[in-house]
Design a protein around this motif. Structure first.
Motif, PDB file in Angstrom:
ATOM      1  N   ARG A 216       7.941  17.434  -9.809  1.00  0.00           N
ATOM      2  CA  ARG A 216       6.628  16.783  -9.907  1.00  0.00           C
ATOM      3  C   ARG A 216       6.797  15.284  -9.659  1.00  0.00           C
ATOM      4  O   ARG A 216       7.245  14.539 -10.531  1.00  0.00           O
ATOM      5  CB  ARG A 216       6.004  17.027 -11.280  1.00  0.00           C
ATOM      6  N   ILE A 217       6.458  14.853  -8.439  1.00  0.00           N
ATOM      7  CA  ILE A 217       6.529  13.438  -8.062  1.00  0.00           C
ATOM      8  C   ILE A 217       5.123  13.012  -7.671  1.00  0.00           C
ATOM      9  O   ILE A 217       4.536  13.564  -6.733  1.00  0.00           O
ATOM     10  CB  ILE A 217       7.512  13.212  -6.895  1.00  0.00           C
ATOM     11  N   ILE A 218       4.584  12.039  -8.367  1.00  0.00           N
ATOM     12  CA  ILE A 218       3.184  11.656  -8.187  1.00  0.00           C
ATOM     13  C   ILE A 218       3.067  10.222  -7.654  1.00  0.00           C
ATOM     14  O   ILE A 218       3.662   9.290  -8.207  1.00  0.00           O
ATOM     15  CB  ILE A 218       2.400  11.785  -9.516  1.00  0.00           C
ATOM     16  N   LEU A 219       2.276  10.065  -6.615  1.00  0.00           N
ATOM     17  CA  LEU A 219       1.973   8.748  -6.043  1.00  0.00           C
ATOM     18  C   LEU A 219       1.008   8.035  -6.980  1.00  0.00           C
ATOM     19  O   LEU A 219      -0.028   8.601  -7.349  1.00  0.00           O
ATOM     20  CB  LEU A 219       1.345   8.950  -4.667  1.00  0.00           C
ATOM     21  N   ILE A 220       1.320   6.787  -7.380  1.00  0.00           N
ATOM     22  CA  ILE A 220       0.505   6.169  -8.440  1.00  0.00           C
ATOM     23  C   ILE A 220      -0.083   4.790  -8.066  1.00  0.00           C
ATOM     24  O   ILE A 220      -0.406   4.011  -8.956  1.00  0.00           O
ATOM     25  CB  ILE A 220       1.332   6.043  -9.747  1.00  0.00           C
ATOM     26  N   ASP A 221      -0.258   4.531  -6.769  1.00  0.00           N
ATOM     27  CA  ASP A 221      -0.772   3.207  -6.397  1.00  0.00           C
ATOM     28  C   ASP A 221      -2.128   3.256  -5.682  1.00  0.00           C
ATOM     29  O   ASP A 221      -2.541   2.306  -5.053  1.00  0.00           O
ATOM     30  CB  ASP A 221       0.241   2.489  -5.491  1.00  0.00           C
ATOM     31  N   ASP A 225      -3.774  -0.252 -11.354  1.00  0.00           N
ATOM     32  CA  ASP A 225      -2.488  -0.918 -11.514  1.00  0.00           C
ATOM     33  C   ASP A 225      -1.378   0.131 -11.590  1.00  0.00           C
ATOM     34  O   ASP A 225      -1.487   1.132 -12.302  1.00  0.00           O
ATOM     35  CB  ASP A 225      -2.516  -1.744 -12.804  1.00  0.00           C
ATOM     36  N   GLU A 226      -0.308  -0.095 -10.834  1.00  0.00           N
ATOM     37  CA  GLU A 226       0.757   0.896 -10.723  1.00  0.00           C
ATOM     38  C   GLU A 226       1.387   1.245 -12.072  1.00  0.00           C
ATOM     39  O   GLU A 226       1.645   2.423 -12.360  1.00  0.00           O
ATOM     40  CB  GLU A 226       1.844   0.403  -9.760  1.00  0.00           C
ATOM     41  N   ALA A 227       1.643   0.247 -12.893  1.00  0.00           N
ATOM     42  CA  ALA A 227       2.261   0.495 -14.194  1.00  0.00           C
ATOM     43  C   ALA A 227       1.329   1.309 -15.086  1.00  0.00           C
ATOM     44  O   ALA A 227       1.764   2.234 -15.798  1.00  0.00           O
ATOM     45  CB  ALA A 227       2.631  -0.824 -14.870  1.00  0.00           C
ATOM     46  N   GLU A 228       0.047   0.993 -15.036  1.00  0.00           N
ATOM     47  CA  GLU A 228      -0.939   1.718 -15.842  1.00  0.00           C
ATOM     48  C   GLU A 228      -1.022   3.180 -15.403  1.00  0.00           C
ATOM     49  O   GLU A 228      -1.019   4.104 -16.239  1.00  0.00           O
ATOM     50  CB  GLU A 228      -2.314   1.064 -15.685  1.00  0.00           C
ATOM     51  N   GLU A 229      -1.086   3.407 -14.097  1.00  0.00           N
ATOM     52  CA  GLU A 229      -1.179   4.771 -13.590  1.00  0.00           C
ATOM     53  C   GLU A 229       0.102   5.556 -13.884  1.00  0.00           C
ATOM     54  O   GLU A 229       0.049   6.759 -14.185  1.00  0.00           O
ATOM     55  CB  GLU A 229      -1.420   4.752 -12.075  1.00  0.00           C
ATOM     56  N   ALA A 230       1.241   4.900 -13.797  1.00  0.00           N
ATOM     57  CA  ALA A 230       2.506   5.575 -14.073  1.00  0.00           C
ATOM     58  C   ALA A 230       2.522   6.114 -15.499  1.00  0.00           C
ATOM     59  O   ALA A 230       2.927   7.263 -15.749  1.00  0.00           O
ATOM     60  CB  ALA A 230       3.672   4.615 -13.856  1.00  0.00           C
ATOM     61  N   VAL A 231       2.076   5.317 -16.434  1.00  0.00           N
ATOM     62  CA  VAL A 231       2.053   5.736 -17.831  1.00  0.00           C
ATOM     63  C   VAL A 231       1.026   6.843 -18.056  1.00  0.00           C
ATOM     64  O   VAL A 231       1.275   7.818 -18.778  1.00  0.00           O
ATOM     65  CB  VAL A 231       1.781   4.536 -18.751  1.00  0.00           C
ATOM     66  N   ASP A 247       4.032   3.067  -3.197  1.00  0.00           N
ATOM     67  CA  ASP A 247       3.845   2.813  -1.771  1.00  0.00           C
ATOM     68  C   ASP A 247       2.799   1.713  -1.594  1.00  0.00           C
ATOM     69  O   ASP A 247       1.952   1.760  -0.712  1.00  0.00           O
ATOM     70  CB  ASP A 247       3.410   4.100  -1.063  1.00  0.00           C
ATOM     71  N   THR A 248       2.876   0.721  -2.477  1.00  0.00           N
ATOM     72  CA  THR A 248       1.899  -0.370  -2.491  1.00  0.00           C
ATOM     73  C   THR A 248       1.817  -1.031  -1.113  1.00  0.00           C
ATOM     74  O   THR A 248       2.834  -1.429  -0.549  1.00  0.00           O
ATOM     75  CB  THR A 248       2.299  -1.427  -3.541  1.00  0.00           C
ATOM     76  N   PRO A 249       0.606  -1.151  -0.529  1.00  0.00           N
ATOM     77  CA  PRO A 249       0.471  -1.698   0.820  1.00  0.00           C
ATOM     78  C   PRO A 249       0.785  -3.190   0.884  1.00  0.00           C
ATOM     79  O   PRO A 249       0.746  -3.898  -0.134  1.00  0.00           O
ATOM     80  CB  PRO A 249      -0.990  -1.423   1.171  1.00  0.00           C
ATOM     81  N   SER A 250       1.086  -3.644   2.071  1.00  0.00           N
ATOM     82  CA  SER A 250       1.410  -5.058   2.278  1.00  0.00           C
ATOM     83  C   SER A 250       0.237  -5.955   1.913  1.00  0.00           C
ATOM     84  O   SER A 250       0.424  -7.111   1.518  1.00  0.00           O
ATOM     85  CB  SER A 250       1.811  -5.296   3.742  1.00  0.00           C
ATOM     86  N   GLU A 251      -0.989  -5.416   2.040  1.00  0.00           N
ATOM     87  CA  GLU A 251      -2.174  -6.203   1.674  1.00  0.00           C
ATOM     88  C   GLU A 251      -2.174  -6.595   0.199  1.00  0.00           C
ATOM     89  O   GLU A 251      -2.829  -7.564  -0.191  1.00  0.00           O
ATOM     90  CB  GLU A 251      -3.456  -5.410   1.991  1.00  0.00           C
ATOM     91  N   ARG A 252      -1.436  -5.838  -0.614  1.00  0.00           N
ATOM     92  CA  ARG A 252      -1.316  -6.145  -2.042  1.00  0.00           C
ATOM     93  C   ARG A 252       0.091  -6.610  -2.399  1.00  0.00           C
ATOM     94  O   ARG A 252       0.501  -6.561  -3.544  1.00  0.00           O
ATOM     95  CB  ARG A 252      -1.685  -4.915  -2.879  1.00  0.00           C
ATOM     96  N   GLY A 253       0.833  -7.035  -1.391  1.00  0.00           N
ATOM     97  CA  GLY A 253       2.153  -7.581  -1.651  1.00  0.00           C
ATOM     98  C   GLY A 253       3.301  -6.611  -1.496  1.00  0.00           C
ATOM     99  O   GLY A 253       4.469  -6.992  -1.601  1.00  0.00           O
ATOM    100  N   GLY A 254       2.989  -5.325  -1.243  1.00  0.00           N
ATOM    101  CA  GLY A 254       4.040  -4.332  -1.077  1.00  0.00           C
ATOM    102  C   GLY A 254       4.781  -4.043  -2.378  1.00  0.00           C
ATOM    103  O   GLY A 254       4.428  -4.552  -3.455  1.00  0.00           O
ATOM    104  N   VAL A 255       5.800  -3.229  -2.266  1.00  0.00           N
ATOM    105  CA  VAL A 255       6.627  -2.914  -3.442  1.00  0.00           C
ATOM    106  C   VAL A 255       7.672  -4.011  -3.596  1.00  0.00           C
ATOM    107  O   VAL A 255       8.455  -4.266  -2.691  1.00  0.00           O
ATOM    108  CB  VAL A 255       7.320  -1.550  -3.285  1.00  0.00           C
TER     109      VAL A 255
END
Length: 344
Positions: A216-221, A225-231, A247-255
């Protein structure tokens, strides 16, 4: 399709108007339809001079260092030809000007396939070399090739197979992975989350519908907010959650390393230290090294591998009827390479 041997055959070769894709079919490649026309012209000239059956030794070398891939296709192209072949092993590294393949036989047996042979080696070796660079940057962590979307679908499996030769642990392209004897690997794209409207809803459906053996691997972005969704996802799936993908896009600064460190820290504080972090999106060796140090467990790399510039390959005739020869600027005669193995 009959093998193209003369200019008149080329003239009579017709492409039907109902062709659905522009990529070459296997029989077209093996018939010589993707070679440069000047090799057909050369064969006619040599036939006119009664020299087409001249025995030659040709050697292939690369202009820059890399990792060899594509050799099995070369062997297959020449499988029914009366030639001898020596080659480096697939996956072996080579240096500039090092002989990587030697072919001996009547020129008319293989000469017109020079374009095809060099193309197979140039592209596949470049993809394998790029994958090796990424794998070394992973510092022992997992590398997946996600490059199929960046190239024509006709060559996508060739590219992803080459990436596996280069050291990638798996590939997302179904045919590419299976050609290497693996089952393809991948999670779920943003499309599923955008259609469903909620990350946890997709995580629930994923858990209910996918085989138990699938991690179970879930995309969370996608939405929050990535940290909020991860939790949120971790609290819902608990111990069943194998990992989250960033997989945060470059428009938001990327990973970034800082983002990875925050997500990892918040998961640990919430009681989920077991959750792996997988990242993808615009990765290249230096960024992979930075993210690996920040705590990433697995990397999905696409464009750095698929966009690798082909490694310039050259085929030179080095002997004619047993006599050393070469064009100006090259040394006549075969160049010894103890790494070569006779394969045919």
């Amino acid at each position: 399709m009959d093998e193209l041997k003369t200019l008149s055959q080329v003239k009579g070769y017709e492409v039907t108007s109902d062709r659905q894709l522009y990529s070459a079919q296997h029989d077209e490649i093996l018939a010589g339809a993707t070679t440069d026309i000047y090799f057909i012209r050369t064969m006619e000239i040599l036939e006119h001079m009664n020299l087409a059956h001249t025995e030659v030794v040709a050697e292939i070398f690369a202009r820059k260092p890399g990792m060899l891939a594509g050799v099995q296709e070369v062997f297959n192209i020449l499988a029914d030809k009366n030639v001898e072949i020596w080659s480096l092993k697939e996956g072996e590294t080579f240096e500039p000007k090092e002989t990587i393949i030697r072919i001996k036989g009547s020129y008319d047996e293989f000469g017109k396939f020079e374009t095809v042979i060099l193309g197979c080696l140039a592209s596949s070796s470049a993809w394998a070399t790029a994958a090796r660079e990424c794998k070394e940057a992973c510092n022992g962590k997992q590398l997946l090739c996600f490059g199929a979307r960046h190239v024509h679908p006709a060559v996508a499996p060739v590219m992803e197979r080459a990436a596996l030769v280069g050291g990638a642990d798996n590939a997302s392209c179904i045919l590419g992975a299976k050609l290497f004897g693996k089952e393809p690997s991948g999670t779920v794209p943003h499309a599923a989350f955008l259609i469903a409207g909620d990350t946890v809803a997709v995580a629930k459906a994923y858990d209910e519908s996918m085989p138990v053996s699938d991690p179970r691997i879930i995309l969370i972005d996608t939405f929050k907010d990535e940290a909020e969704e991860a939790v949120r996802v971790a609290e819902f799936l608990g111990d069943k959650l194998y990992g989250i993908r960033l997989d945060t896009p470059s428009e938001r600064g990327g990973v970034t390393p800082a983002l990875v460190e925050e997500v990892k820290a918040r998961l640990c504080k919430a009681g989920f230290p077991h959750v792996k972090i997988i990242v993808s999106g615009g990765l290249y060796p230096e960024k992979i090294r930075q993210l690996a140090q920040a705590g990433v467990d697995s990397f999905g790399v696409g464009s750095y591998i698929s966009g690798a510039h082909p490694i310039d390959m050259t085929m030179d005739i080095k002997e004619v009827n047993g006599k050393p020869i070469a064009k100006r600027g090259r040394i006549p005669g075969i160049i010894d390479n103890p790494k070569l193995i006779k394969v045919k």
